[in-house]
Design a protein around this motif. Structure first.
Motif, PDB file in Angstrom:
ATOM      1  N   ASN A 201     -86.115 -85.612   9.374  1.00  0.00           N
ATOM      2  CA  ASN A 201     -85.897 -84.358   8.648  1.00  0.00           C
ATOM      3  C   ASN A 201     -85.499 -84.606   7.191  1.00  0.00           C
ATOM      4  O   ASN A 201     -84.958 -83.720   6.530  1.00  0.00           O
ATOM      5  CB  ASN A 201     -84.837 -83.508   9.351  1.00  0.00           C
ATOM      6  N   LEU A 202     -85.771 -85.811   6.683  1.00  0.00           N
ATOM      7  CA  LEU A 202     -85.373 -86.166   5.325  1.00  0.00           C
ATOM      8  C   LEU A 202     -86.471 -85.782   4.334  1.00  0.00           C
ATOM      9  O   LEU A 202     -87.634 -86.108   4.522  1.00  0.00           O
ATOM     10  CB  LEU A 202     -85.087 -87.663   5.229  1.00  0.00           C
ATOM     11  N   ASN A 203     -86.072 -85.088   3.265  1.00  0.00           N
ATOM     12  CA  ASN A 203     -87.036 -84.630   2.256  1.00  0.00           C
ATOM     13  C   ASN A 203     -86.524 -85.045   0.879  1.00  0.00           C
ATOM     14  O   ASN A 203     -85.523 -84.521   0.392  1.00  0.00           O
ATOM     15  CB  ASN A 203     -87.199 -83.114   2.330  1.00  0.00           C
ATOM     16  N   THR A 204     -87.209 -86.001   0.251  1.00  0.00           N
ATOM     17  CA  THR A 204     -86.791 -86.500  -1.061  1.00  0.00           C
ATOM     18  C   THR A 204     -87.624 -85.913  -2.207  1.00  0.00           C
ATOM     19  O   THR A 204     -87.494 -86.363  -3.336  1.00  0.00           O
ATOM     20  CB  THR A 204     -86.893 -88.031  -1.101  1.00  0.00           C
ATOM     21  N   LYS A 205     -88.456 -84.938  -1.931  1.00  0.00           N
ATOM     22  CA  LYS A 205     -89.337 -84.365  -2.949  1.00  0.00           C
ATOM     23  C   LYS A 205     -88.981 -82.934  -3.330  1.00  0.00           C
ATOM     24  O   LYS A 205     -89.179 -82.513  -4.475  1.00  0.00           O
ATOM     25  CB  LYS A 205     -90.791 -84.389  -2.461  1.00  0.00           C
ATOM     26  N   LEU A 206     -88.465 -82.164  -2.394  1.00  0.00           N
ATOM     27  CA  LEU A 206     -88.346 -80.723  -2.608  1.00  0.00           C
ATOM     28  C   LEU A 206     -87.314 -80.347  -3.668  1.00  0.00           C
ATOM     29  O   LEU A 206     -87.516 -79.383  -4.415  1.00  0.00           O
ATOM     30  CB  LEU A 206     -88.012 -80.016  -1.292  1.00  0.00           C
TER      31      LEU A 206
END
Length: 491
Positions: A201-206
């Protein structure tokens, strides 16, 4: 574990570590709180955004560079101290029977450390003065009972692996390592030969996508600080025009600019100052500034910006060291000025960013051809095969400014309350395939503009831009002429 909430706070005394000696025109705590609320509205359901403060950068041995906060962290909190972590939740959380939708972890108070480095913010001050819902000390993050797996998305900027470990419990290194463990951050050193990457569930772009339009459109509070930074920078350019003369060093010229920045209480330079005379001006990001004597007959390119309360200007002027443009220098300078004026004349809300560059490029190419510097407008005459860029105009023309000199912002169409640069340039280094009379002529003119509905407002007009106006100002007496220091004796 005790979470400090604003409802339980007593009034902080006048001895606050934040309030002491603080200028009154910083961004308000209400500004930062409102920015967090805007970000929260944009976040997806059941998500948490996690921000880390900037690392402390070591200069040499036990001496560090002056600390500068991560722009996003400052934008959202106003907190200027290191070793901190901020979490913003889309929905209200309940931990240990306490409800909150944001929490910041700050360094614990330490009398000996504060004796050397100055006061630290307390958890109570973080809540009361920064208007945060909750705050804890950084060592408490290790056992903070948060289950990141329950969130659909954990939003954060990916790590650069450039943080030093210290002996301080709960330092930035600890916070990052503990966060990685809590979110099951993928081990970059573990070679995974499975055909599909592990889902998480890791999001480094948003976060970048959410913050870019926020930071690109400036609020009224931001504009006040940004316009002051621009004015300081332009006044510096104007004063140095009057003071400069052959025989000075590039460092001396840099020092005059930066003295003026400090005189007007700008805390930093927004980026390393660029002061290049003659050939050095053809190096786009020349920051050595170490030529011991600038020479009669040279141009000097000065690209400097004051950072005032976090917001940085970006202003460039190119002037003749002796106060008078040669025929060739004036021809190139006036061509760059014409290109800048043409781009500024079409800049307004709704115009594509790309139109500004295209406008400057068309004028510069036409002018180079008319001056005989290029033989044709064919690619083989315009493009340098070693760089793949335009031989004499190798950079873009516009970018956002704000908390960063190349600030976050959208690059589709211009919008009201964007603040951008327009900075065409021509650089003709020695050895270029043209007549030698053009060699070592570098010209960049860079100004800062506030985009409005029907026009662009020039913010940096305190520094002359026309070639004849520059020559006229350079004849005036400078305040620096009264500043004389004894000569160093050579033994």
């Amino acid at each position: 574990m005790k979470i400090i909430l604003s409802i339980f706070l007593i009034v902080i005394t006048s001895q606050s570590t934040i309030a002491q000696n603080r200028p009154q025109d910083f961004l308000s705590s209400e500004f930062h709180k409102e920015r967090r609320e805007v970000l929260r509205e944009k976040m997806p359901k059941n998500s948490v955004a996690v921000f880390f403060s900037n690392p402390i950068r070591n200069r040499a041995n036990d001496v560090n560079f002056k600390y500068h906060q991560d722009p996003n962290f400052y934008y959202l909190t106003g907190h200027k101290q290191p070793h901190a972590l901020l979490m913003i939740f889309k929905e209200e959380q309940n931990i240990n029977n306490t409800s909150f939708d944001e929490i910041m972890f700050v360094r614990g108070r330490n009398a000996l450390a504060e004796l050397y480095d100055g006061g630290r913010i307390s958890t109570a001050e973080a809540v009361n003065q920064l208007k945060l819902t909750a705050s804890l000390e950084t060592p408490e993050f290790k056992n903070f009972p948060i289950d990141f797996s329950k969130f659909d998305q954990v939003l954060f900027y990916d790590f650069k692996n450039d943080v030093r470990q210290t002996n301080e419990e709960g330092d930035l290194y600890d916070l990052i390592e503990q966060f990685k463990e809590k979110v099951n951050y993928p081990d970059q050193n573990n070679l995974d030969i499975t055909p599909e990457p592990q889902q998480n569930n890791l999001n480094t772009k948003l976060l970048e996508e959410l913050l870019r339009p926020m930071r690109g459109i400036k609020t009224e509070e931001e504009l006040e600080l940004l316009e002051k930074a621009v004015k300081i920078s332009a006044l510096g350019q104007a004063e140095v025009m009057k003071a400069i003369k052959p025989g000075m060093s590039e460092l001396e010229v840099q020092g005059m600019h930066e003295f003026i920045f400090k005189k007007y209480k700008a805390e930093y330079e927004g980026y390393p100052s660029i002061v290049g005379a003659g050939h050095n001006g053809c190096v786009l990001h020349y920051i050595e500034n170490y030529k011991p004597e600038i020479e009669d007959g040279e141009l000097i390119l000065m690209d400097l910006g004051a950072e005032y309360h976090g917001y940085t200007a970006d202003v460039t002027r190119t002037i003749p060291v002796n106060g008078k443009f040669t025929k060739e220098q004036k021809a190139i300078y006036d061509l760059v000025y014409e290109a800048q004026e043409a781009a500024a004349s079409i800049a307004k809300a709704g115009v594509p960013f790309s139109d500004l560059y295209d406008t400057t490029l068309t004028i510069i190419n036409k002018g180079l051809l008319e001056l005989g510097i290029v033989k044709s407008l064919k690619e083989e005459d315009l493009i340098d095969p070693t760089t793949g860029r335009h031989r004499y105009y190798p950079h873009g023309c516009c970018h956002h400014i704000g908390l960063d000199v190349h600030d976050l912002g959208e690059y589709g169409k211009l919008e009201e309350n964007m603040v951008i640069t327009i900075e065409p340039g021509i650089y003709i280094p020695e050895g270029s395939p043209c007549d030698e009379k053009w060699w070592d002529i570098p010209v960049r003119i860079e100004d800062d503009y506030l985009i409005k509905k029907e026009s662009a407002e020039l913010l940096s007009d305190d520094a002359p831009r026309k070639s004849d106006e520059i020559e006229k100002l350079m004849k005036e007496t400078s305040a620096f002429e009264q500043f004389n220091l004894p000569e160093l004796e050579n033994k």
